[in-house]
Design a protein around this motif. Structure first.
Motif, short mmCIF file in Angstrom:
data_model
loop_
_atom_site.label_atom_id
_atom_site.label_comp_id
_atom_site.label_asym_id
_atom_site.label_seq_id
_atom_site.Cartn_x
_atom_site.Cartn_y
_atom_site.Cartn_z
N SER A 80 0.83 -1.19 0.00
CA SER A 80 0.00 0.00 0.00
C SER A 80 0.87 1.25 0.00
N PHE A 81 1.94 1.23 0.80
CA PHE A 81 2.88 2.36 0.81
C PHE A 81 3.65 2.45 -0.49
N ALA A 82 3.93 1.30 -1.12
CA ALA A 82 4.74 1.29 -2.33
C ALA A 82 3.95 1.69 -3.57
N ALA A 83 2.67 1.27 -3.64
CA ALA A 83 1.93 1.38 -4.90
C ALA A 83 0.95 2.54 -4.97
N SER A 84 0.37 2.93 -3.84
CA SER A 84 -0.78 3.85 -3.93
C SER A 84 -0.46 5.34 -3.92
N PRO A 85 0.64 5.84 -3.31
CA PRO A 85 0.86 7.30 -3.30
C PRO A 85 0.89 7.93 -4.68
N ASP A 86 1.54 7.28 -5.65
CA ASP A 86 1.61 7.85 -7.00
C ASP A 86 0.23 7.90 -7.65
N VAL A 87 -0.60 6.89 -7.40
CA VAL A 87 -1.95 6.89 -7.95
C VAL A 87 -2.76 8.04 -7.35
N ALA A 88 -2.64 8.23 -6.03
CA ALA A 88 -3.38 9.31 -5.37
C ALA A 88 -2.98 10.67 -5.90
N GLN A 89 -1.69 10.89 -6.07
CA GLN A 89 -1.22 12.18 -6.60
C GLN A 89 -1.68 12.39 -8.03
N ARG A 90 -1.71 11.32 -8.81
CA ARG A 90 -2.08 11.43 -10.21
C ARG A 90 -3.52 11.86 -10.39
N ILE A 91 -4.41 11.47 -9.45
CA ILE A 91 -5.82 11.84 -9.58
C ILE A 91 -6.21 12.98 -8.64
N GLY A 92 -5.21 13.65 -8.06
CA GLY A 92 -5.46 14.86 -7.30
C GLY A 92 -5.86 14.66 -5.86
N LEU A 93 -5.54 13.51 -5.27
CA LEU A 93 -5.86 13.25 -3.88
C LEU A 93 -4.62 13.43 -3.01
N ASP A 94 -4.83 13.42 -1.70
CA ASP A 94 -3.71 13.47 -0.77
C ASP A 94 -2.79 12.27 -1.00
N THR A 95 -1.50 12.47 -0.85
CA THR A 95 -0.52 11.44 -1.17
C THR A 95 -0.82 10.10 -0.51
N PHE A 96 -1.21 10.14 0.75
CA PHE A 96 -1.44 8.89 1.49
C PHE A 96 -2.93 8.58 1.64
N HIS A 97 -3.72 9.06 0.70
CA HIS A 97 -5.17 8.81 0.77
C HIS A 97 -5.48 7.32 0.79
N PHE A 98 -4.94 6.58 -0.17
CA PHE A 98 -5.24 5.15 -0.26
C PHE A 98 -4.55 4.36 0.85
N VAL A 99 -3.39 4.84 1.29
CA VAL A 99 -2.70 4.17 2.40
C VAL A 99 -3.56 4.25 3.65
N GLU A 100 -4.09 5.44 3.93
CA GLU A 100 -4.91 5.62 5.12
C GLU A 100 -6.19 4.80 5.05
N ARG A 101 -6.81 4.77 3.87
CA ARG A 101 -8.04 3.99 3.73
C ARG A 101 -7.76 2.49 3.82
N HIS A 102 -6.64 2.06 3.27
CA HIS A 102 -6.26 0.65 3.38
C HIS A 102 -6.07 0.28 4.85
N ALA A 103 -5.35 1.14 5.58
CA ALA A 103 -5.13 0.88 7.00
C ALA A 103 -6.44 0.91 7.79
N MET A 104 -7.35 1.78 7.37
CA MET A 104 -8.63 1.90 8.06
C MET A 104 -9.44 0.60 7.98
N PHE A 105 -9.28 -0.14 6.89
CA PHE A 105 -10.03 -1.38 6.72
C PHE A 105 -9.35 -2.58 7.37
N ILE A 106 -8.06 -2.46 7.71
CA ILE A 106 -7.34 -3.60 8.26
C ILE A 106 -7.91 -4.02 9.61
N ILE A 107 -8.17 -3.06 10.50
CA ILE A 107 -8.65 -3.39 11.85
C ILE A 107 -9.99 -4.11 11.81
N PRO A 108 -11.03 -3.57 11.11
CA PRO A 108 -12.28 -4.32 11.04
C PRO A 108 -12.13 -5.66 10.33
#
Length: 384
Positions: free
Chosen positions: A36-64
């Protein structure tokens, strides 16, 4: 060490759970966090989101997801079937709803929004479908007068119709292959093998002739023509990684790979960490499948045997399809890598699958001739 006289639920769970499965699932979750740290930051920046948008959402789903997996693993067989029935009915209802109210993406309606959250119901349908079909097949084996095989066939036809209507050919093939494997293990005759195999071939041919996007993907795969940018880029990333990779954060091809955090996360793993670590990931999936099949073959209970075999087959086939697409061995198909790819629906659904596996492979005592025999790997032990 826990005393065997300690009957607290958590202690009893830890003593009876299959730790090979447990640690394998956590290993996949760990792979998912790193990638998630390796693959998603570039995707988030490319579509105009915060750099760690997908990292944070991925982590958010891990606990549940972990909570769901562990919670389900405490269930007994009957409770597993009840949970699966509720999940199956709910997911099928939502699959019907997606046809009318779903979000259309690239010509398909696979997502529906509930309370502001996008859900892909077909992901949750798959593990529940396996459990209910295993129960139907096992009931027919227990009492041949019960039309379990027929009912499982009707259920499969209904699921396949809903998937084709979206349309989602990849999930249809995955569900059909898993169902066919379970039917085979339940004692399908050679006549049924020929009939169902012929129907499957005709179905694929019909999809090619009637669904333009299916035809374009297959034609592009066979001829190399058309829009093959993503698969070509994914292959280039794998080749560039070599045996040992470019190093964490040093990948460059991933920056232009549109679905690097979902369908092509395996290519990112190869570019940054190398083929050797890719082989480790494949070995983890192989361990889950082989251990599941080995445990199921030793299982006396028809339901547990078919359910465990079906669940690990589902995990194995889905991971194999994802990896083969990355290696350009199959036409491009939007299918996640279990526990590794980004996606809330996928992660929670795989957590349900893993929880079912852990629940059904726990060692359970069965009294025989005054002794306690534990199913699984534990030998005969004296009753306390």
């Amino acid at each position: 060490m826990h005393r065997r006289s300690d009957r607290r639920p958590v202690t009893e769970w830890w003593r009876t759970v299959d730790r090979w499965f447990l640690f394998s699932f956590f290993a996949l979750i760990a792979f998912g966090i790193v990638l998630s740290f390796a693959a998603s930051p570039d995707v988030a920046q490319r579509i105009g989101l915060d750099t760690f948008h997908f990292v944070e959402r991925h982590a958010m789903f891990i606990i549940p997801a972990i909570a769901v997996m562990i919670g389900i693993s405490f269930l007994e067989d009957r409770q597993v079937r009840r949970v699966a029935l509720v999940v199956l009915l709910g997911s099928m209802a939502l699959m019907v709803a997606t046809l009318f109210f779903g979000v259309e993406v690239k010509g398909s309606r696979r997502w529906v929004r509930l309370a502001g959250v996008s859900i892909q119901p077909s992901e949750f349908m798959k593990p529940a479908f396996v459990i209910i079909c295993a129960w139907l097949f096992s009931e027919h084996l227990r009492r041949p007068d019960i039309p379990g095989n027929l009912l499982a066939g009707v259920l499969f036809a209904a699921i396949a119709a809903l998937l084709v209507a979206q349309p989602d050919l990849g999930q249809t093939v995955l569900v059909a292959a898993t169902w066919g494997a379970m039917f085979f293990m339940a004692g399908m005759s050679w006549l049924w093998i020929v009939v169902l195999g012929s129907i499957g071939i005709l179905g694929l041919a019909g999809a090619y002739l009637t669904l333009p996007h299916v035809a374009s993907r297959i034609d592009g795969f066979l001829s190399g023509a058309g829009d093959t940018f993503q698969v070509d880029t994914g292959r280039e990333a794998i080749v560039r990684g070599g045996w040992f990779g470019q190093g964490p954060g040093e990948g460059t091809i991933k920056r232009v790979l549109p679905d690097s955090h979902t369908d092509f996360v395996f290519a990112v793993l190869a570019e940054e960490f190398g083929i050797l670590l890719c082989m480790v990931l494949v070995a983890v999936f192989a361990l889950i499948v082989l251990r599941g099949l080995t445990r199921s073959f030793r299982e006396d209970d028809h339901f547990r045997r078919l359910a465990v075999a079906g669940l690990v087959t589902l995990i194995g086939l889905q991971s194999m399809i994802n990896i083969m697409v990355n290696l350009q061995l199959l036409p491009a198909k939007g299918m996640t890598l279990p526990f590794v790819s980004y996606g809330g629906s996928s992660m929670l659904a795989v957590a349900i699958t893993a929880g079912f596996v852990l629940a059904l492979t726990r060692r359970r005592p069965a009294t025989r001739f005054g002794h306690v025999r534990f199913s699984g790997d534990t030998a005969m032990q004296a009753a306390e």
